[in-house]
Write a protein that holds these residues in place. Structure first.
Motif, PDB file in Angstrom:
ATOM      1  N   ALA A 144      45.144  56.640 -32.799  1.00 12.73           N
ATOM      2  CA  ALA A 144      44.682  58.033 -32.852  1.00 12.73           C
ATOM      3  C   ALA A 144      43.181  58.129 -32.645  1.00 12.73           C
ATOM      4  CB  ALA A 144      45.079  58.665 -34.186  1.00 12.73           C
ATOM      5  N   TRP A 145      42.417  57.299 -33.366  1.00  8.00           N
ATOM      6  CA  TRP A 145      40.965  57.362 -33.236  1.00  8.00           C
ATOM      7  C   TRP A 145      40.486  56.767 -31.913  1.00  8.00           C
ATOM      8  CZ3 TRP A 145      39.349  55.944 -38.947  1.00  8.00           C
ATOM      9  CH2 TRP A 145      39.400  57.107 -39.723  1.00  8.00           C
ATOM     10  N   VAL A 183      45.109  69.460 -20.217  1.00  8.55           N
ATOM     11  CA  VAL A 183      43.969  69.898 -21.030  1.00  8.55           C
ATOM     12  C   VAL A 183      44.446  70.423 -22.374  1.00  8.55           C
ATOM     13  CG1 VAL A 183      42.125  71.614 -21.220  1.00  8.55           C
ATOM     14  CG2 VAL A 183      42.430  70.343 -19.082  1.00  8.55           C
ATOM     15  N   VAL A 184      45.435  71.301 -22.357  1.00 10.32           N
ATOM     16  CA  VAL A 184      45.930  71.907 -23.599  1.00 10.32           C
ATOM     17  C   VAL A 184      46.550  70.853 -24.509  1.00 10.32           C
ATOM     18  CG1 VAL A 184      47.591  73.530 -24.583  1.00 10.32           C
ATOM     19  CG2 VAL A 184      46.277  74.169 -22.555  1.00 10.32           C
ATOM     20  N   SER A 185      47.397  69.985 -23.957  1.00  8.72           N
ATOM     21  CA  SER A 185      48.074  68.982 -24.788  1.00  8.72           C
ATOM     22  C   SER A 185      47.078  67.976 -25.353  1.00  8.72           C
ATOM     23  CB  SER A 185      49.154  68.254 -23.977  1.00  8.72           C
ATOM     24  OG  SER A 185      48.596  67.627 -22.837  1.00  8.72           O
ATOM     25  N   SER A 186      46.049  67.628 -24.583  1.00  4.50           N
ATOM     26  CA  SER A 186      45.051  66.682 -25.097  1.00  4.50           C
ATOM     27  C   SER A 186      44.248  67.307 -26.229  1.00  4.50           C
ATOM     28  CB  SER A 186      44.119  66.218 -23.973  1.00  4.50           C
ATOM     29  OG  SER A 186      43.301  67.270 -23.498  1.00  4.50           O
ATOM     30  N   MET A 187      43.993  68.616 -26.161  1.00  7.26           N
ATOM     31  CA  MET A 187      43.250  69.275 -27.233  1.00  7.26           C
ATOM     32  C   MET A 187      44.094  69.388 -28.509  1.00  7.26           C
ATOM     33  SD  MET A 187      40.178  69.802 -26.256  1.00  7.26           S
ATOM     34  CE  MET A 187      40.488  68.125 -25.658  1.00  7.26           C
ATOM     35  N   ILE A 188      45.383  69.651 -28.352  1.00 11.20           N
ATOM     36  CA  ILE A 188      46.264  69.689 -29.525  1.00 11.20           C
ATOM     37  C   ILE A 188      46.315  68.308 -30.178  1.00 11.20           C
ATOM     38  CG2 ILE A 188      48.641  69.998 -30.298  1.00 11.20           C
ATOM     39  CD1 ILE A 188      48.949  72.126 -28.107  1.00 11.20           C
ATOM     40  N   ALA A 189      46.455  67.274 -29.351  1.00 12.86           N
ATOM     41  CA  ALA A 189      46.495  65.910 -29.884  1.00 12.86           C
ATOM     42  C   ALA A 189      45.170  65.530 -30.528  1.00 12.86           C
ATOM     43  CB  ALA A 189      46.834  64.923 -28.765  1.00 12.86           C
ATOM     44  N   LEU A 190      44.066  65.906 -29.899  1.00 16.72           N
ATOM     45  CA  LEU A 190      42.741  65.586 -30.439  1.00 16.72           C
ATOM     46  C   LEU A 190      42.528  66.227 -31.809  1.00 16.72           C
ATOM     47  CD1 LEU A 190      39.883  64.352 -29.990  1.00 16.72           C
ATOM     48  CD2 LEU A 190      39.246  66.524 -28.898  1.00 16.72           C
ATOM     49  N   GLY A 191      42.945  67.482 -31.942  1.00 17.52           N
ATOM     50  CA  GLY A 191      42.748  68.183 -33.208  1.00 17.52           C
ATOM     51  C   GLY A 191      43.772  67.815 -34.255  1.00 17.52           C
ATOM     52  N   ALA A 192      45.053  67.956 -33.921  1.00 25.67           N
ATOM     53  CA  ALA A 192      46.110  67.770 -34.920  1.00 25.67           C
ATOM     54  C   ALA A 192      46.304  66.311 -35.294  1.00 25.67           C
ATOM     55  CB  ALA A 192      47.425  68.348 -34.391  1.00 25.67           C
ATOM     56  N   VAL A 193      46.216  65.403 -34.314  1.00 20.76           N
ATOM     57  CA  VAL A 193      46.497  63.983 -34.574  1.00 20.76           C
ATOM     58  C   VAL A 193      45.222  63.194 -34.864  1.00 20.76           C
ATOM     59  CG1 VAL A 193      47.515  61.865 -33.654  1.00 20.76           C
ATOM     60  CG2 VAL A 193      48.572  64.076 -33.147  1.00 20.76           C
ATOM     61  N   SER A 194      44.277  63.202 -33.909  1.00 19.86           N
ATOM     62  CA  SER A 194      43.082  62.359 -34.037  1.00 19.86           C
ATOM     63  C   SER A 194      42.098  62.873 -35.076  1.00 19.86           C
ATOM     64  CB  SER A 194      42.372  62.235 -32.679  1.00 19.86           C
ATOM     65  OG  SER A 194      43.200  61.580 -31.751  1.00 19.86           O
ATOM     66  N   THR A 195      42.204  64.152 -35.452  1.00 18.20           N
ATOM     67  CA  THR A 195      41.306  64.700 -36.465  1.00 18.20           C
ATOM     68  C   THR A 195      42.049  65.053 -37.748  1.00 18.20           C
ATOM     69  OG1 THR A 195      39.944  65.630 -34.697  1.00 18.20           O
ATOM     70  CG2 THR A 195      39.537  66.453 -36.915  1.00 18.20           C
ATOM     71  N   GLY A 196      43.210  65.679 -37.649  1.00 19.23           N
ATOM     72  CA  GLY A 196      43.950  66.117 -38.824  1.00 19.23           C
ATOM     73  C   GLY A 196      44.771  65.014 -39.470  1.00 19.23           C
ATOM     74  N   LEU A 197      45.829  64.570 -38.803  1.00 21.84           N
ATOM     75  CA  LEU A 197      46.719  63.555 -39.378  1.00 21.84           C
ATOM     76  C   LEU A 197      45.995  62.232 -39.612  1.00 21.84           C
ATOM     77  CD1 LEU A 197      50.016  64.206 -37.376  1.00 21.84           C
ATOM     78  CD2 LEU A 197      49.413  64.968 -39.670  1.00 21.84           C
ATOM     79  N   PHE A 219      38.718  59.573 -27.581  1.00 19.40           N
ATOM     80  CA  PHE A 219      37.743  59.626 -26.490  1.00 19.40           C
ATOM     81  C   PHE A 219      38.425  59.907 -25.154  1.00 19.40           C
ATOM     82  CE2 PHE A 219      36.080  57.113 -29.932  1.00 19.40           C
ATOM     83  CZ  PHE A 219      34.835  57.690 -30.124  1.00 19.40           C
ATOM     84  N   LEU A 220      39.649  59.429 -25.006  1.00 26.73           N
ATOM     85  CA  LEU A 220      40.451  59.772 -23.829  1.00 26.73           C
ATOM     86  C   LEU A 220      40.781  61.258 -23.840  1.00 26.73           C
ATOM     87  CD1 LEU A 220      42.298  59.052 -21.379  1.00 26.73           C
ATOM     88  CD2 LEU A 220      44.111  58.600 -23.053  1.00 26.73           C
ATOM     89  N   PHE A 221      41.200  61.791 -24.991  1.00 23.66           N
ATOM     90  CA  PHE A 221      41.531  63.216 -25.088  1.00 23.66           C
ATOM     91  C   PHE A 221      40.318  64.089 -24.753  1.00 23.66           C
ATOM     92  CE2 PHE A 221      44.727  61.827 -28.562  1.00 23.66           C
ATOM     93  CZ  PHE A 221      45.687  61.576 -27.595  1.00 23.66           C
ATOM     94  N   ILE A 222      39.143  63.679 -25.230  1.00 21.33           N
ATOM     95  CA  ILE A 222      37.916  64.440 -24.920  1.00 21.33           C
ATOM     96  C   ILE A 222      37.687  64.467 -23.416  1.00 21.33           C
ATOM     97  CG2 ILE A 222      35.393  64.425 -25.112  1.00 21.33           C
ATOM     98  CD1 ILE A 222      35.778  63.249 -27.943  1.00 21.33           C
ATOM     99  N   LYS A 223      37.821  63.302 -22.785  1.00 20.70           N
ATOM    100  CA  LYS A 223      37.574  63.192 -21.343  1.00 20.70           C
ATOM    101  C   LYS A 223      38.525  64.096 -20.565  1.00 20.70           C
ATOM    102  CE  LYS A 223      35.033  60.858 -18.327  1.00 20.70           C
ATOM    103  NZ  LYS A 223      33.555  60.829 -18.369  1.00 20.70           N
ATOM    104  N   ILE A 224      39.796  64.101 -20.944  1.00 19.41           N
ATOM    105  CA  ILE A 224      40.777  64.957 -20.261  1.00 19.41           C
ATOM    106  C   ILE A 224      40.458  66.425 -20.511  1.00 19.41           C
ATOM    107  CG2 ILE A 224      43.209  65.631 -20.175  1.00 19.41           C
ATOM    108  CD1 ILE A 224      43.896  62.715 -20.878  1.00 19.41           C
TER     109      ILE A 224
END
Length: 314
Positions: A23-24, A221-235, A28-33
């Motif tokens: 997740a962490w 873009v949308v899916s990477s932002m959901i993953a970045l927030g919900a998974v890499s930051t939240g969970l 950085f991949l999610f940010i780039k996308i």
């Protein structure tokens, strides 16, 4: 002999450790996308808002109360600026000019910046010989990663300095947390919810300033932002809390050694990013510095000098 439940519990924590590293490292991949369709500030907006929603849902499911202590909220607002808003903005801006792989490598310097600030602020964490040696090794690794001989353009250098600025903010934030928040005994999940929610509130208030930037909301873009927030930051906060509780803070911190590997591999495989020799070699020096600063290499050396019968327990 361990009971079946104990073994299963340890296996579950090990799985969470691997998922946390993914997740962490993938953040950085999610940010780039996300930067393909959003501005750096819009990426941070999505990360904070989706992270707050995920943590809020967990708080509701677990029925955890939200503290009303104004002083706690004040301290955590400072923390969210230093630990979330500013460094997230710096990393997002930097990834416009450098690869996600390189950004993930710089993130590995966080324990070193934390140690440097803690030595100045916290009386219990003074610089010892191991810590001093570790900081020197880490600094040498950073210089090697920057590679002054191969910098192509001003923005490349500024982007790398922005990543260092982000990890400096992390170091200051962790030290602030230890000094002003940890003594209050607030559960880690509650701390995470308050700080991410405060960060989300800051970004939502800034929405009128961000709305003018064009957006291209493609599915990646949308899916990477959901993953970045919900998974890499939240969970990720929840998994980290569980690992610390089960294994202790020192062992849980080992995830720092794995996330750059995940970030580099994903950057190369998914985005076909280049990787020069000095970047992984510099990362090895940084990790060696972290291990030295925490006394791990000294402990290993002492253990290797013990008679074999002592080491094996015979």
């Amino acid at each position: 002999m361990e009971s079946g439940g104990s073994r299963a519990g340890q296996s579950g924590i090990a799985i969470q450790f691997c998922l946390l590293a993914l997740a962490w490292g993938a953040s950085f991949l999610f940010i780039k996308i996300g930067l393909d369709g959003l501005s750096p500030a819009q990426v941070v907006w999505a990360r904070m808002v989706f992270g707050a929603l995920a943590l809020g849902a967990i708080m509701l499911i677990a029925r955890r109360p939200v503290p009303r202590d104004a002083a706690l909220w004040g301290h955590l607002t400072v923390v969210t600026i230093l630990l979330c808003v500013v460094p997230f903005l710096l990393f997002s801006w930097a990834e416009q000019h450098i690869s996600s792989s390189l950004a993930s490598i710089y993130n590995a310097t966080t324990p070193l910046t934390t140690m440097a600030f803690a030595a100045v602020v916290l009386s219990t964490e003074r610089i010892t010989r191991d810590r001093g040696t570790g900081l020197v090794l880490g600094f040498a690794g950073v210089l090697l990663i920057i590679g002054p001989w191969s910098i192509a353009g001003e923005h490349n250098l500024l982007a790398q300095l922005a990543c260092l600025g982000a990890t400096t903010c992390y170091g200051l934030a962790f030290t602030y947390l230890r000094k002003f928040v940890s003594p209050r005994g607030v559960p880690a999940v509650t701390v995470a919810f308050i700080q991410v929610s405060a960060g989300a509130a800051i970004m939502v208030l800034a929405t009128p300033l961000l709305a003018g930037s064009p957006m291209t909301l493609t599915w990646p873009v949308v899916s990477s932002m959901i993953a970045l927030g919900a998974v890499s930051t939240g969970l990720a906060y929840i998994m980290n809390t569980n690992i610390v509780a089960a294994w202790g803070a020192a062992n849980a911190a080992a995830v720092t050694y794995v996330t750059p590997i995940v970030g580099v591999v994903l950057g190369i495989i998914v985005l076909d990013e280049p990787l020069s020799w000095n970047q992984p070699v510099g990362a090895v020096l940084v990790i060696a510095g972290i291990l030295t600063a925490h006394g791990r290499l000294t402990q290993l050396s002492a253990r290797m000098k013990q008679p074999e019968s002592t080491r094996t327990g015979r």
